[in-house]
Design a protein around this motif. Sequence first.
Motif, short mmCIF file in Angstrom:
data_model
loop_
_atom_site.label_atom_id
_atom_site.label_comp_id
_atom_site.label_asym_id
_atom_site.label_seq_id
_atom_site.Cartn_x
_atom_site.Cartn_y
_atom_site.Cartn_z
N ALA A 24 0.72 -1.21 -0.15
CA ALA A 24 0.09 0.05 0.01
C ALA A 24 0.83 1.25 -0.11
O ALA A 24 0.74 2.26 -0.65
N TYR A 25 1.95 1.20 0.65
CA TYR A 25 2.67 2.53 0.79
C TYR A 25 3.55 2.60 -0.46
O TYR A 25 3.70 3.60 -0.90
N TYR A 26 3.89 1.52 -1.28
CA TYR A 26 4.54 1.50 -2.54
C TYR A 26 3.42 1.96 -3.65
O TYR A 26 3.90 2.87 -4.02
N LEU A 27 2.14 1.78 -3.43
CA LEU A 27 1.21 2.17 -4.39
C LEU A 27 1.13 3.76 -4.21
O LEU A 27 1.02 4.48 -5.27
N ALA A 28 1.25 4.16 -2.80
CA ALA A 28 1.21 5.62 -2.49
C ALA A 28 2.20 6.30 -3.24
O ALA A 28 2.15 7.59 -3.60
N ALA A 29 3.45 5.80 -3.05
CA ALA A 29 4.61 6.68 -3.57
C ALA A 29 4.70 6.52 -5.05
O ALA A 29 5.08 7.83 -5.48
N PHE A 81 -6.05 5.99 -7.29
CA PHE A 81 -6.70 5.77 -6.12
C PHE A 81 -7.17 7.04 -5.50
O PHE A 81 -6.71 8.18 -5.40
N SER A 82 -8.39 6.87 -4.67
CA SER A 82 -8.82 8.05 -3.86
C SER A 82 -8.37 8.07 -2.61
O SER A 82 -7.68 9.16 -1.89
N TYR A 83 -8.02 7.07 -1.83
CA TYR A 83 -7.64 6.83 -0.48
C TYR A 83 -6.53 5.78 -0.32
O TYR A 83 -6.93 4.54 -1.09
N ILE A 84 -5.51 5.92 0.32
CA ILE A 84 -4.69 4.41 0.75
C ILE A 84 -4.46 4.40 2.07
O ILE A 84 -4.10 5.74 2.88
N PHE A 85 -4.96 3.22 2.65
CA PHE A 85 -4.87 3.06 4.06
C PHE A 85 -3.95 1.86 4.52
O PHE A 85 -3.98 0.70 4.44
N PRO A 86 -2.57 2.36 4.85
CA PRO A 86 -1.39 1.51 5.19
C PRO A 86 -1.72 1.15 6.64
O PRO A 86 -1.68 2.08 7.48
N VAL A 87 -1.59 0.06 7.27
CA VAL A 87 -1.70 -0.18 8.49
C VAL A 87 -0.56 -1.16 8.92
O VAL A 87 -0.28 -2.02 8.47
N ALA A 88 0.18 -0.43 9.97
CA ALA A 88 1.32 -1.29 10.58
C ALA A 88 2.21 -1.79 9.41
O ALA A 88 2.76 -2.82 9.51
N GLY A 89 2.66 -0.70 8.63
CA GLY A 89 3.62 -1.05 7.61
C GLY A 89 4.94 -0.05 7.44
O GLY A 89 4.89 0.89 8.26
N ARG A 90 5.54 -0.22 6.53
CA ARG A 90 6.64 0.76 6.38
C ARG A 90 7.20 1.03 4.68
O ARG A 90 6.75 0.18 4.05
N LEU A 91 7.62 2.04 4.40
CA LEU A 91 8.20 2.20 3.06
C LEU A 91 9.38 1.89 2.95
O LEU A 91 10.49 2.55 3.57
N SER A 92 9.84 0.83 2.37
CA SER A 92 10.99 0.05 2.53
C SER A 92 12.33 0.61 1.56
O SER A 92 12.12 0.93 0.59
N GLY A 93 13.43 0.35 2.19
CA GLY A 93 14.70 0.41 1.51
C GLY A 93 14.91 1.59 0.88
O GLY A 93 14.61 2.88 1.16
N ASP A 94 15.32 1.52 -0.50
CA ASP A 94 15.58 2.63 -1.44
C ASP A 94 14.23 3.46 -1.74
O ASP A 94 14.44 4.47 -2.30
N LEU A 95 13.18 2.75 -1.57
CA LEU A 95 12.06 3.61 -2.00
C LEU A 95 11.79 5.01 -1.19
O LEU A 95 11.05 5.81 -1.32
N MET A 96 12.45 4.87 0.09
CA MET A 96 12.51 6.15 1.24
C MET A 96 12.98 7.41 0.43
O MET A 96 12.41 8.18 0.67
N THR A 97 13.99 7.35 -0.60
CA THR A 97 14.55 8.17 -1.03
C THR A 97 13.99 8.80 -2.38
O THR A 97 14.16 9.89 -2.94
#
Length: 245
Positions: free
Chosen positions: A143-148, A154-170
């Motif tokens: 879900a975080y990847y789709l947001a990034a 999408f209209s809304y994205i609801f990530p629950v108890a997750g993280r935006l991983s690794g190189d995707l953070m930058t």
Amino acid sequence: MKKLVGLLLFILFAGMIYWWWLPPTVQGPLSEQEFEYITRVSGNGGSSDVLPMIIALHGQGDTPDNFFDTLLKDFDYPARFIVVKGPIGFPGASLSGRGWPVDTKGLSECGDALADAVPVLLERFPTEGRPIVLGFSAGAYIAYYLAAFHPDQFSYIFPVAGRLSGDLMTTERSSDDNGAKVIAFHGKKDRVVAFNNGMVAVQKLRQSGLDAELVTFDGGHLDIFLSANHILLNHLGDAVKGLGP
């Protein structure tokens, strides 16, 4: 001759039964990844109604049926849930339990393939507005990847108890007023995916130009299924109501 005809009829009948019970799948035109899914309609919605679409992604080792029954079955607004089955096996889970990739390469491939499949789902089901994505734990990584990378779908994205991983953070992107509203949820006592991961992910999405917020609760990784379930369903209900005419 009669025995041969009877055998052929039996094989044909068995094949029809097998085909009938095959789970539905979806695959985007640009991807080789195919996803199994189940559908559930909430509230007083009908199976052929034009409804908001909620694409739900379970956590590691879970199944679509169990995920819906334990997290989403009490949602009382009319909506169509597309609960997607994780594409990979998960060690230690039951034979039916599945999982999602959490490494950067796997997330990219799986997230892009799922985004590619969304227009196909919209062709299959009469849908009101752009779909909503909800993911828990490893499903929230997707879900975080789709947001990034695919927020405009999408209209809304609801990530629950997750993280935006690794190189995707930058990764940075330009501000987009048409991007999804991201509402993330994370328990302050989460010992599986640390609370700080949710904070950093939301911060990064904000820096990239997305409208993102973090909803916190006093619980651990699984408390979104228990004491905090109403918090999630209330926000989900507000999102669904916002898609109406």
